[in-house]
Enzyme design. Structure first.
Site, short mmCIF file in Angstrom:
data_model
loop_
_atom_site.label_atom_id
_atom_site.label_comp_id
_atom_site.label_asym_id
_atom_site.label_seq_id
_atom_site.Cartn_x
_atom_site.Cartn_y
_atom_site.Cartn_z
N CYS A 93 57.81 54.61 77.80
CA CYS A 93 58.32 55.79 78.67
C CYS A 93 56.97 56.11 79.78
O CYS A 93 56.66 55.67 80.57
CB CYS A 93 59.21 56.62 78.16
SG CYS A 93 60.20 57.67 79.32
N HIS A 210 62.70 53.67 74.08
CA HIS A 210 61.99 54.46 73.02
C HIS A 210 62.10 53.98 71.69
O HIS A 210 62.83 54.32 71.21
CB HIS A 210 62.35 56.05 73.09
CG HIS A 210 61.81 56.67 74.26
ND1 HIS A 210 60.86 57.47 74.17
CD2 HIS A 210 62.35 56.80 75.46
CE1 HIS A 210 60.31 58.11 75.29
NE2 HIS A 210 61.25 57.47 76.13
N GLU A 212 60.30 54.22 69.15
CA GLU A 212 60.08 55.49 68.18
C GLU A 212 61.29 56.25 67.66
O GLU A 212 61.52 56.67 66.63
CB GLU A 212 58.89 56.03 68.69
CG GLU A 212 59.28 57.37 69.56
CD GLU A 212 59.22 56.93 70.93
OE1 GLU A 212 59.57 55.63 71.15
OE2 GLU A 212 59.26 57.86 71.81
#
Ligand SMILES: Nc1ncnc2c1ncn2[C@@H]1O[C@H](COP(=O)(O)OP(=O)(O)O)[C@@H](O)[C@H]1O
Ligand SMILES: [Mg+2]
Lengths: 244, 84, 771, 84
Positions: A93, A210, A212
């Protein structure tokens, strides 16, 4: 590269305004064969880490242009040197935005087509599984991972795009539930539904979604993001033969 | 010195904001508008070391634009420098 | 030699221009022992405003229960704090930013988020949740769409940049909010139970340090009469009363301040909110029973030529005041420098108990801190029952309410109504996942988050049906608390504490004050019965336009707890063959319902009263069932009644990770839609307490509203066990999860049968109305 | 006609972007820069109905700025209209 400890050390760079740094750190901590540590943007070396994460967020408030100011941070010179030596760097990002602003990845990221921040689960079709970041996948696999950004609309000139395609630098694309690259599946108007790209030497990777936030089965995000980090870990440990 | 920098989306690069404004205008009763491009307008004071010529100042501003204020991959820029 | 600032004194006319009454002015003269200086007057006028002094509401608010075994900090600090176990605590608070948002929706809402987040981290808590409760006029007005767009964009801009997940909220559209939108921002943070920081100045000789943004002329529009009228004609006419938010600086402030607080480098800390330096310094002095000397000329300015009174009352955002011992000053500066934040010593703690304002070596204001901050004269408005309620309203009867002919169409109409329709358009603009704690994303009854490193979790919700509060402020406010608790219980969380935002009209009017008193009474009773003390809150009065007040809107924000968060469930139907049950009493009312508004265009009648004992029992049983993992879903019946609740459960089944399958075909192919076959008993038509007109009205059974009702599903094998657990709670089996249509019958007659994909299309139609 | 609109944050209002860029510049080796204000630069073509005078076109652009291109509560604007 095969870390002596048997555990891959990830460095998560913290810029003023980073806000997915702790999420990246936490995500890495869920892998038994990896550890994470923070790297401060004013540092000038990478403290010997095996892989670098430029996390999401709003470095310098995203003022002027996303990533424009962060790319001048002292640590970015060390990241550039590390990348030039073949080190693995992933920009997520805002991290992706910093990589394009730094010239480590081609192209640029514009305002979303809808002019609104969009936080939504998307399907990512794996276009190139032969990278250190995706070798755990097969071509055409769909990963369900969240996007959340205001400027994720990837743009690049046609000549460069053609070269990138020829080399396999387009790694992830937004797709619908059947794997089709439809405009409706594209959350930001990105050219050719591009969601993630590599550099020419395939050791620097940027993606808007994302991973994560998709590493734990009991959380809202599911686990499809694990494969990206697992691929990096295996690559760093030399477990995987990845053609570059 | 007073500096004004104008940054515009590069020709051939999509301008989502411009496109949206262009679409919105007819609904507000404004017709005949086309080629809307939305960029940035940056103003600042520059106080260079004494003895700096206008030419030198312009070179500095040019470098600032290239390095930071605009991203040449997606943006064009022009600027003016006025003494004062 | 004295300057103008000291020699010129403010008279009663100046006081009146600043909104003080002649009585208040006299009181000020008495405290000051003579006419105040202009700086003093400016400071009093703000501290004794309704916003800062609670002069109308204070005595009424004392009705709230505010303590309990879990309450570590009740009202009176920047935020309330609740013990959540394992040494952890949660700080929570809500704040209104209605008027700034009406002027400039984007920045107004953005700075609203900024303000409430500062209240949280000032307590030493890491902000982990942001919620927003919004009210606008009807969407067919372009101005309302503009406001909605700006407000949602502003919340997104600020909250997303801070990296605080916006996980819940509500949006309602009613004509009464047309000239006065409501923007209530709520936030919560996590801290160690023994690490609460209170905003109390201490340590004579300690430094007063200002951290963060520079001070400009933000938000002093109202007081600028001082400049233009009396003080300095040369000052610029136009003053920006709109504050622009800088979330980047606030993000740095969060990190720096938590480092300062957790490292015990500061004695205490306070954010600068309404009335800026004035309120933060006088409150800190008053709480600590000390004095503060503030050197206004040392405050870093954004605009060079500011006057001392402007500096004292400026509402520039992203600033914090802290008390620092001299020995720690260097360490504090080091932290601030690392985060690129200004850090300036602007004064010291004294033993005078006075707030003394200095300007280039001269005292230009000298005020007893306690009297300024805590002893504003209380105003008592005699309350008067409003004209529209003088004849006690009666429940509406059949007359004028012919039943909807096509019940399936009526259901679709309700699902598409802006108050019911999916608010994904709004919450997709918010980052609801950052910090990696979110277990239940927006779109359900409550947001659920884990507490990392423990099995525990927390849940949040906001609730208030303003229309019902208008028809009966007492019952409506009570219902708001009950509904908030029910939403948490539906997710399996134990409701434990409330923060509230009381939005009302002009409290100087007797009928508005009556609404206020009634609402507080209703909330207080419900909070007592449901064991959810009020730990913090906010009062927003003067929500009127053209003399017409908004619906009374006592917004309830509630916190729920889990010892084991893995038990949490959501509202969506899960598996073919699961049994659907309706918990709660029979009977539902058209009075004040969404059906009444949408289908008949009317708002009238007598809303039902919540039976708090029945509510408590139902919620306890519900949580017990969820705790034993007997339920697969649970959903509260609210706007649109039973039918809308069922439809939402079915629509929710097509959701994966928050995204609805983009095309209904794909969802169908993947077998994701779960419909249901529902058979309603005729008993629902003739429920006790219901007006006789309801007999023979299946539409009211479907769309009528009543509190204390929940739709749940469980595996067929578990129904027996479940029903034993529900022994003292009214409940009925009403159907099974099956197919991809929602079908509803009564005594063998089909009431409607609609594909879930069609219900979903109606439910998702809000963006079409915004285009 | 070619229209150029310059939108700037109102005087006295906080400009976080400008302030952040100003803070960043010295670290990049650019000194002597102050009063950075960042706004918008908007360009478009306007083809008004035949017979429209420049004055009328200017009035139209003014209204467009007020209604859409700038936010008069927090921003100022100026513009130029060139025939061509
Ligand atoms: N309606 C209410 N219910 C409970 N507590 C309230 C209410 N309104 C205000 N309070 C409490 O009064 C104090 C002052 O509130 P406020 O002026 O909003 O604080 P701040 O300016 O710090 O945001 C706070 O402790 C707040 O929690
Ligand atoms: Mg506060």
């Amino acid at each position: 590269m095969s870390p002596a400890s048997g555990r891959v050390r990830f460095g998560v760079v913290v810029f003023p305004g980073s806000n997915c740094d702790t999420d990246a750190h936490h995500a890495i901590s869920t892998f038994p064969d990896a550890t994470a540590q923070y790297l401060w943007h004013k540092d000038t070396d990478l403290a010997g880490v095996d892989a670098v994460i430029l996390p999401g967020g709003f470095s310098y408030g995203d003022y002027l242009r996303c990533g424009a100011i962060a790319r001048f941070s002292p640590i970015m010179q060390a990241v550039r040197d590390f990348a030039a030596d073949g080190g693995l760097v992933i920009g997520i990002c805002n991290g992706f935005q910093i990589l394009v602003e730094s010239g480590l990845l081609p192209g640029g990221l514009l305002r979303n087509m809808g002019l609104k921040f969009v936080c939504r689960y998307v399907n990512l079709r794996v276009e190139n599984p032969a990278t250190p970041f995706t070798h755990t996948c097969r071509e055409g696999d769909l990963l369900r991972i969240i996007v959340k950004h205001n400027e994720g609309n990837y743009a690049v000139d046609p000549t460069t795009l053609a070269q990138m395609k020829a080399r396999g630098q387009i790694v992830l694309r937004y797709a619908d539930a059947h794997g089709k690259l439809t405009p409706a599946a594209n959350p930001n108007g990105s050219v050719e539904n591009i969601a993630g790209i590599c550099n020419e030497t395939f050791n620097v990777f940027g993606m808007m979604p994302h991973p994560e936030n998709s590493v734990e089965a009991h959380m809202a995000g599911g686990t499809d993001g694990r494969t990206i980090f697992q691929a990096m870990i295996d690559s760093a440990l030399g477990r995987a033969e990845v053609k570059a | 010195m007073n500096v004004r920098v104008y940054v515009t989306p590069k020709k051939g690069i999509l301008d989502p904001q411009g496109a949206t404004v262009e679409r919105a205008l007819p609904n507000l009763g404004f017709s005949g508008v086309s080629d809307v491009r939305i960029g940035k307008f940056i103003e600042f004071r520059l106080d260079p070391p004494p003895g700096t010529t206008l030419e030198q100042a312009r070179a500095t501003v040019d470098e600032m634009c290239r390095k930071l204020l605009a991203n040449p991959i997606i943006e064009d820029f022009t600027f003016t420098v006025d003494e004062g | 030699m004295t300057s103008d600032y000291v020699s010129r004194r403010a008279d009663v006319d100046a006081a009146v221009k600043l909104g003080l009454t002649a009585d208040e002015y006299a009181h000020i003269c008495e405290i000051q022992g003579g006419e105040p200086t202009y700086v003093e007057l400016a400071v009093y006028s703000l501290m004794w405003s309704e916003h800062c002094s609670y002069k109308h509401s204070k005595p009424v608010l004392s009705r709230f229960p505010t303590s309990g075994p879990r309450v570590l900090q009740g009202p009176g600090e920047n935020a309330g704090v609740v013990d959540v176990g394992d040494g952890w605590a949660v700080a929570m608070k809500v704040e209104s930013h209605n008027h700034p948002s009406a002027v400039e929706p984007f920045q107004g809402a953005a700075t609203g988020v900024g303000g409430i987040v500062r209240d949280i981290f000032t307590m030493g808590a890491r902000p982990i949740v942001s919620c927003d409760s919004l009210r606008f006029g009807e969407l067919d007005e372009p101005r309302q769409r503009y406001l909605l767009d700006g407000v949602v964009g502003g919340i997104a801009h600020y909250g997303n940049c801070l990296g605080i997940p916006t996980v819940c909220g509500e949006v309602y559209f009613e004509p009464s909010y047309e000239g006065n939108c409501l923007v209530n921002a709520m936030a919560a943070g996590l801290l160690r139970a023994d690490g609460i920081v209170r905003a109390k100045a201490a340590g004579i000789g300690n430094h007063v340090v200002l951290i963060g943004n520079k001070t400009g002329r933000d938000g002093i529009g109202g007081a600028s009469v001082l400049a233009s009228q009396e003080f300095d004609e040369t000052l610029e006419e136009k003053r920006p009363s709109v504050q622009v938010g800088d979330p980047f600086t606030e993000k740095k402030l969060i990190e720096a301040c938590l480092e300062l607080l957790h490292g015990r480098l500061v004695v205490s800390m306070q954010d600068l909110g309404a009335a800026g330096l004035t309120s933060s310094s006088s409150e800190m002095a008053s709480k600590g029973m000390v004095g503060l000397d503030i050197h206004a000329d040392r405050v870093p300015l954004r605009e060079a030529d500011m006057e001392p009174w402007e500096i004292m009352i400026s509402e520039s955002q992203e600033r914090m005041l802290s008390i620092v011992a001299p020995a720690k000053l260097a360490a504090v500066r080091e932290v601030c420098e690392r985060w690129d934040l200004d850090c300036t010593v602007i004064g010291e703690v004294t033993d005078t108990k006075m707030l003394r304002i200095w300007w280039h070596g001269e005292v230009v204001g000298d005020i007893p801190a306690r009297r300024l901050a805590d002893e504003a004269p209380i105003v008592r408005t005699p309350s008067v029952k409003p004209a529209y309620l003088v004849d006690d309203p009666v429940a509406v009867t059949d007359a004028g309410y012919p039943p909807a002919a096509d019940l399936g169409a009526a259901l679709a109409e309700l699902l598409a109504a802006p108050n019911v329709a999916d608010k994904r358009w709004a919450w997709e603009q918010y980052d609801y996942i950052v910090q990696a704690n979110t277990m239940q994303i927006p779109g359900g009854d409550a947001a659920v988050l884990r507490i990392k490193g423990t099995p525990r979790g927390i849940a949040f919700t906001n609730d208030c049906n303003g229309r019902q509060c208008y028809l009966d402020p007492y019952r409506g406010a009570k219902a708001a608390v009950a509904e908030a608790a029910r939403n948490l219980s539906c997710a399996g969380a134990l409701p434990v504490a409330v923060t509230d935002c009381l939005n009302f009209g002009n409290p100087e009017k007797g009928d508005i004050f009556w609404q206020f008193e009634q609402a507080v009474e209703g909330m207080a009773q419900a909070c007592e019965a449901l064991d959810t003390p009020v730990v913090s809150g906010n009062v927003s009065f003067y929500n009127e336009s053209f003399g017409k007040a908004i619906y009374p809107t006592p917004m309830v924000g509630m916190l729920g707890l889990y010892d084991d968060v893995s038990v949490h469930i959501d509202h969506s139907f899960k598996d073919e063959g699961d049994v659907v049950l309706l918990l709660g009493p029979d009977g539902a009312w058209i009075d004040g319902s969404e059906y009444q508004k949408v289908h008949y265009g009317r708002v009238e009648g007598r809303i039902p009263d919540v039976d708090l004992e029945a509510e408590r029992r139902l919620q306890a049983a519900l949580r017990a069932a969820i705790g034993r993992r007997l339920l697969k879903s649970a959903h509260d019946c609210a706007e649109g009644g039973l039918a809308v609740a069922l439809a939402e459960c079915a629509i929710g089944s097509g959701v994966n990770g928050g995204t609805r399958y983009a095309d209904p075909e794909a969802a169908g192919a993947a077998g994701r839609w779960r419909g249901a076959d529902i058979g309603l008993p005729e008993a629902l038509l003739a429920a006790p307490g219901q007006p006789p007109g309801a007999a023979g009205r299946p539409d009211l059974a479907l769309f009528g509203e009543a509190p204390t009702r929940v739709v749940v599903t469980c595996a067929a094998d578990d129904v027996g066990t479940l029903e034993t657990l529900l022994a003292d709670v009214p409940h009925r089996r009403i159907g099974v999860v099956t197919g991809e249509d929602l079908r509803c019958t009564m005594a063998g007659n089909e009431l409607f049968s609609v594909p879930v994909s069609a219900l979903c299309a109606a439910y998702e139609s809000l963006p079409d109305r915004l285009a």
